[in-house]
Design a protein around this motif. Structure first.
Motif, mmCIF file in Angstrom:
data_model
loop_
_atom_site.group_PDB
_atom_site.id
_atom_site.type_symbol
_atom_site.label_atom_id
_atom_site.label_comp_id
_atom_site.label_asym_id
_atom_site.label_seq_id
_atom_site.Cartn_x
_atom_site.Cartn_y
_atom_site.Cartn_z
ATOM 1 N N UNK A 30 -16.653 -43.417 -8.321
ATOM 2 C CA UNK A 30 -16.265 -43.905 -9.719
ATOM 3 C C UNK A 30 -17.227 -45.318 -10.212
ATOM 4 N N UNK A 31 -17.554 -46.116 -9.161
ATOM 5 C CA UNK A 31 -18.094 -47.443 -9.536
ATOM 6 C C UNK A 31 -19.568 -47.516 -8.854
ATOM 7 N N UNK A 32 -19.844 -46.764 -8.328
ATOM 8 C CA UNK A 32 -21.062 -46.774 -7.454
ATOM 9 C C UNK A 32 -22.302 -46.384 -8.396
ATOM 10 N N UNK A 33 -23.658 -46.693 -8.183
ATOM 11 C CA UNK A 33 -24.701 -46.444 -8.715
ATOM 12 C C UNK A 33 -24.928 -44.961 -8.802
ATOM 13 N N UNK A 34 -24.610 -44.134 -7.775
ATOM 14 C CA UNK A 34 -24.714 -42.731 -7.430
ATOM 15 C C UNK A 34 -23.555 -41.879 -7.775
ATOM 16 N N UNK A 35 -22.551 -42.430 -8.315
ATOM 17 C CA UNK A 35 -21.239 -41.797 -8.546
ATOM 18 C C UNK A 35 -21.379 -40.729 -9.527
ATOM 19 N N UNK A 36 -22.457 -41.017 -10.564
ATOM 20 C CA UNK A 36 -22.697 -40.067 -11.762
ATOM 21 C C UNK A 36 -24.174 -39.657 -11.827
ATOM 22 N N UNK A 37 -24.836 -39.776 -10.735
ATOM 23 C CA UNK A 37 -26.220 -39.549 -10.585
ATOM 24 C C UNK A 37 -26.424 -38.037 -10.148
ATOM 25 N N UNK A 38 -27.594 -37.567 -10.830
ATOM 26 C CA UNK A 38 -27.514 -35.929 -10.838
ATOM 27 C C UNK A 38 -29.207 -35.888 -10.384
ATOM 28 N N UNK A 39 -29.408 -34.962 -9.557
ATOM 29 C CA UNK A 39 -30.693 -34.721 -8.914
ATOM 30 C C UNK A 39 -30.996 -33.337 -8.922
ATOM 31 N N UNK A 40 -30.206 -32.383 -8.446
ATOM 32 C CA UNK A 40 -30.634 -30.899 -8.583
ATOM 33 C C UNK A 40 -30.777 -30.228 -9.899
ATOM 34 N N UNK A 41 -31.848 -29.597 -10.101
ATOM 35 C CA UNK A 41 -32.250 -28.997 -11.354
ATOM 36 C C UNK A 41 -31.340 -28.310 -11.959
ATOM 37 N N UNK A 42 -30.391 -27.501 -11.093
ATOM 38 C CA UNK A 42 -29.477 -26.689 -11.919
ATOM 39 C C UNK A 42 -28.233 -27.583 -12.071
ATOM 40 N N UNK A 43 -27.922 -28.694 -11.640
ATOM 41 C CA UNK A 43 -27.041 -29.533 -12.204
ATOM 42 C C UNK A 43 -27.390 -30.217 -13.548
#
Length: 526
Positions: A288-301
């Motif tokens: 919820x509150x982490x910098x990576x909580x809503x981070x997207x890396x994979x191209x399909x995602x």
């Protein structure tokens, strides 16, 4: 369904390894918790140390209209009466209307830890609470080790709750103090206790089995209407139940009424604020509150969230004050580049071929050791060069670094730099305590007259990582630099088999990106 939130960051949270708050820190955090609308804020144990007593003395000057300040204590000691016990008197001196008292509910602890009889333990619980009620206090009773005690001797665990009830407690809190219970156990035991006792129930979980949040939610399903926990899960051993995860789960997924809904938009800010005062790194992977909580890396995602964020997000990040981030790396697809370009407001007409070309360049650079997901400054400069024909505000003509070490003297470094800024050639030199420091000073000395804003930019972190250790001193190194202007911070990266060149790449990008942020990419600054 209404669920009250009880925060114990300032007491139980400070029992975590490496966590220590000053009185001023505690007052600041308490003020934030009140603003958020937490129902109880446990300030500490006034009988245990002078710091907590000072906190309660100073806390009287703060506004507590939206929250109840709570003082914490054990029961009176074995063989004593509460009216003469210094621990209980210190609790009263804290001056809070609400007090929380804990007592042993596991017979093992009574006989082995307290070294007393089961009946004496019931007496000190009942008489302590009754005395506090007589003194005009509302009492929350924390039944320590309740689930372990209930599984070992359910009749005695019930007798402990009955003693607290008979003493006049307002709440009974069931504690999973060792943090080893499982959610279905917690839910069922809470349900059974709720059927036997008319008082409202609370839950207090530790995270030793990494189930503190799950156990807290299970207890609510079983009938608990108070949840105790800490910000970021701070606490002894593996920590306490993390209220930054519990609150959004209760509010948005279980439709519970907790703190004011609009305040949850400040949850990420609160989480990071508490970490900052604790002088601890804020974990990127906090739910919820982490910098990576809503981070997207994979191209399909990324391709999917461009169409519908719900495809790979269980919650709108804005509800908890967080934000969606798209990372660009060797795992990216063209969609990642499109998203980042849109985020930066770049012209996306006929972008497809350009996006693929940039993506290929990024993948090749990451293969060499670059890491753009942690260097947003370098990444943005690359994208702007591609889509806007961005030009650096200065260009290198040449630089030279001289290192000298003489017997009995300190290491000495000198950098000489020749730069082109517009039609002007700037040639200067500077000394430093090492080659990178000398380069940094020299670069700033050359540019500050043309770009005064550089005076406000300072390196706040400098990291070096060897990428192929087996190559020894010939190995490639990655240099990651964090720069701040006092308001914002940004990261840039450089990679080379020469640490000075890698540092130069990151240094140049750090200043260029800082100037870009100020929209001063060319010409003199006023």
């Amino acid at each position: 369904m209404a669920v009250k939130i009880y925060d114990t960051t300032l007491r139980d949270g400070t029992q975590g390894e490496g966590i220590s708050f000053s009185v001023d820190d505690k007052l600041k955090i308490a003020g934030r918790l009140v603003q958020m609308g937490f129902h109880w804020v446990e300030g500490g144990w006034p009988g245990s140390n002078p710091k907590d007593m000072e906190f309660f003395q100073r806390a009287r000057e703060q506004e507590w209209a939206r929250s109840h300040l709570t003082a914490f204590s054990s029961t009176c000691r074995v063989g004593q009466r509460p009216e003469t016990d210094v621990i209980i008197q210190a609790l009263l001196e804290a001056g809070t209307y609400w007090v929380t008292v804990f007592g042993k509910s596991w017979d093992l602890h009574v006989t082995e830890a307290l070294n007393t009889t089961l009946d004496e333990n019931l007496r000190i619980i009942r008489e302590t609470i009754a005395y506090l009620v007589q003194q005009g206090r509302q009492v929350i009773f924390d039944a320590e080790h309740f689930f372990d005690g209930y599984k070992a001797n359910p009749d005695y665990a019930r007798a402990v709750l009955a003693a607290a009830r008979d003493g006049g407690a307002s709440w009974l809190v069931l504690c999973d103090t060792n943090g080893g219970s499982l959610p279905w156990e917690v839910q069922e035991i809470t349900r059974q206790i709720g059927q036997e006792f008319a008082l409202p129930l609370g839950i207090h979980c530790h995270n030793d089995g990494e189930l503190a949040v799950a156990n807290s939610l299970a207890a609510v399903q079983g009938g608990a209407t108070m949840v105790q926990g800490t910000i970021n899960g701070f606490g002894e051993r593996c920590g306490n139940a993390n209220l930054c995860s519990i609150l959004p789960n209760l509010t948005f997924k279980m439709a519970a009424e907790t703190i004011p809904r609009e305040q949850l938009a400040h949850l990420t800010e609160l989480s990071r604020y508490v970490s900052e005062l604790a002088n601890l790194h804020h974990p990127n992977n906090l739910p919820f509150v982490g910098k990576s909580a809503f981070a997207h890396k994979g191209g399909i995602h990324v391709s999917a969230i461009l169409k519908n964020p719900g495809t790979y997000e269980h919650l709108n990040p804005e509800l908890v004050g967080n934000e969606r981030r798209v990372l660009v790396s060797e795992l990216s697809g063209a969609s990642n580049i499109v998203y980042k370009a849109e985020e930066l407001g770049l012209d996306l007409d006929n972008i497809s071929a350009e996006a693929r070309a940039i993506l290929q360049e990024i993948k090749e650079l990451e293969h060499q050791g670059f890491q753009f997901e942690g260097a947003e400054g370098t990444l943005e400069l690359m994208l702007r060069r591609a889509f806007e024909n961005y030009q650096y505000p200065f260009n290198l003509v040449a630089f030279r670094v001289i290192n000298e070490k003489r017997e009995g003297e300190r290491f000495h470094s000198e950098a000489v730099i020749k730069l082109q800024v517009g039609d002007e050639i700037i040639h200067t030199a500077a000394e430093g305590n090492g080659p990178v420091n000398a380069l940094d000073r020299c670069l700033r000395k050359a540019l500050e007259g043309v770009y005064p804003a550089i005076r406000e930019m300072q390196l706040s972190d400098y990291k070096v990582r060897v990428l192929n250790e087996k190559a020894g001193t010939e190995a490639n190194v990655r240099v990651l630099i964090e720069t701040t202007d006092g308001h914002d911070s940004w990261n840039t990266v450089g990679v080379s088999e020469n640490i000075i060149e890698a540092s130069w790449q990151a240094l140049v990008d750090s200043l260029a990106y800082g100037l870009l942020k100020r929209k001063k990419t060319s010409g003199p600054q006023e």
